[in-house]
Write a protein that holds these residues in place. Structure first.
Motif, short mmCIF file in Angstrom:
data_model
loop_
_atom_site.label_atom_id
_atom_site.label_comp_id
_atom_site.label_asym_id
_atom_site.label_seq_id
_atom_site.Cartn_x
_atom_site.Cartn_y
_atom_site.Cartn_z
N PHE A 264 0.83 -1.21 0.00
CA PHE A 264 0.00 0.00 0.00
C PHE A 264 0.87 1.26 0.00
O PHE A 264 0.50 2.27 -0.60
CB PHE A 264 -0.93 -0.01 1.22
N ILE A 265 2.01 1.19 0.68
CA ILE A 265 2.94 2.33 0.66
C ILE A 265 3.46 2.55 -0.75
O ILE A 265 3.58 3.69 -1.23
CB ILE A 265 4.12 2.07 1.64
N LYS B 155 1.98 1.74 -3.59
CA LYS B 155 0.93 2.29 -4.44
C LYS B 155 0.64 3.76 -4.09
O LYS B 155 0.39 4.58 -4.99
CB LYS B 155 -0.35 1.45 -4.28
N THR B 156 0.72 4.13 -2.79
CA THR B 156 0.50 5.52 -2.38
C THR B 156 1.56 6.44 -2.98
O THR B 156 1.26 7.53 -3.49
CB THR B 156 0.51 5.65 -0.84
N MET B 157 2.82 6.00 -2.91
CA MET B 157 3.91 6.79 -3.49
C MET B 157 3.73 6.95 -4.99
O MET B 157 3.98 8.02 -5.55
CB MET B 157 5.26 6.12 -3.19
N MET C 102 0.89 6.94 -6.59
CA MET C 102 -0.28 7.79 -6.86
C MET C 102 0.04 9.27 -6.69
O MET C 102 -0.61 10.12 -7.31
CB MET C 102 -1.44 7.39 -5.94
N VAL C 103 1.05 9.60 -5.85
CA VAL C 103 1.40 11.01 -5.66
C VAL C 103 2.47 11.46 -6.65
O VAL C 103 3.01 12.56 -6.54
CB VAL C 103 1.87 11.29 -4.22
N THR D 127 -5.08 -0.54 -8.09
CA THR D 127 -5.34 -0.34 -6.66
C THR D 127 -6.25 -1.41 -6.10
O THR D 127 -6.00 -1.94 -4.99
CB THR D 127 -5.96 1.05 -6.42
#
Length: 292
Positions: A195-196, A198-200, A202-203, A287
């Motif tokens: 999840f980390i 994918k978060t990175m 996405m930003v 996601t």
């Protein structure tokens, strides 16, 4: 509450790293020990072959000068590793020490013969070469008989070939298993941070930027695991050299050093490749696929 959660996460992370290091260390240690066996397989087999004894029994009428000439020719022969003259008196003492009683008391006179025990170099311990050596020695008039255990020689040579083949097969199989186990450990460690990742992404972080810290951390764990494995290998090597000095395991520093470097490089390489593949997989997932 937040501090407690952070401590829990930190302990969980340390536990994850510890299990990865232990997995890498154990796999590399076993692989390294197998490498020691493969590299020293010939030395071990040669050591067994050189235990085969060719016994030359001499006539009682053999002159001392003839025996000395025979000893000298055996010492100079290319097939001889070592030879020793055993007189009939020495043979009687050896039998007395082995059986715990003096058989001469019952026999009266010493029925044993003077003899020469010859240990051959490993490359000459084959049935064909031994037959030629025996035929050559038997031509001398003062030699009554030449004996060796031909069945043992054939059995030993056949078993050496079989063992060498299976050691190579097992080595290849174990190398594959080692790669898969280390890869599995790395993938689990990366999976916990999917999840980390994918978060990175996405930003706006690039794939190489996201991969870099994961690869660096995995390589660090691989180095630690490899060092632990090498320490274990060094202990095993020292023990084997102390227990079986005839194998001369420490007399090959270049080969041993190459093996140690190979194990270290393998630990780094596998962790690097496994982390690259694992992070790439999660970077390519959508996601909603992260939950499966």
């Amino acid at each position: 509450m937040s501090a407690s959660f952070d401590q829990y996460q930190k302990r969980k992370l340390i536990s994850s790293y510890f299990s990865v290091v232990v997995s890498i260390a154990l796999v590399l240690f076993l692989l390294g020990c197998l490498g020691l066996l493969v590299l020293n397989a010939k030395t071990i087999s040669d050591n067994f072959k050189e235990q085969v004894v060719v016994t030359i029994y001499l006539n009682d009428s053999a002159k001392e000068v003839e025996v000395k000439q025979l000893e000298k020719s055996l010492a100079m022969a290319e097939y001889t590793k070592s030879s020793i003259y055993i007189s009939k008196e020495e043979a009687a003492e050896m039998m007395k020490a082995e059986y715990g009683e003096d058989f001469l008391d019952n026999v009266g006179q010493n029925p044993l013969q003077n003899s020469i025990d010859v240990h051959l170099k490993a490359s000459f311990v084959t049935s064909e070469i031994l037959a030629d050596i025996v035929e050559d020695l038997s031509q001398k008039d003062f030699i009554q008989e030449v004996r060796y255990d031909n069945d043992l020689v054939e059995l030993m040579n056949n078993n050496v070939k079989k063992i060498t083949f299976w050691v190579l097969v097992i080595s290849a199989l174990f190398t594959l298993i080692a790669v898969l186990l280390i890869n599995s450990s790395i993938r689990l460690a990366v999976y916990s941070k999917r999840f980390i990742i994918k978060t990175m992404q996405m930003v706006g972080a690039t794939k190489s930027f996201i991969r870099r810290p994961f690869i660096l951390k995995s390589v660090q764990l691989g180095i630690i695991g490899a060092v632990v494995a090498l320490i274990g290998m060094a202990i095993v090597l020292y023990y084997l050299n102390s227990t079986f000095p005839e194998l001369e395991l420490l007399q090959k520093p270049v080969i041993i050093s190459m093996l140690f470097i190979g194990v270290f490089a393998l630990g780094v390489l596998i962790t690097w490749i496994s982390t690259f593949i694992a992070t790439q997989r999660f970077l390519n997932l959508k996601t909603d696929q992260l939950y499966y």
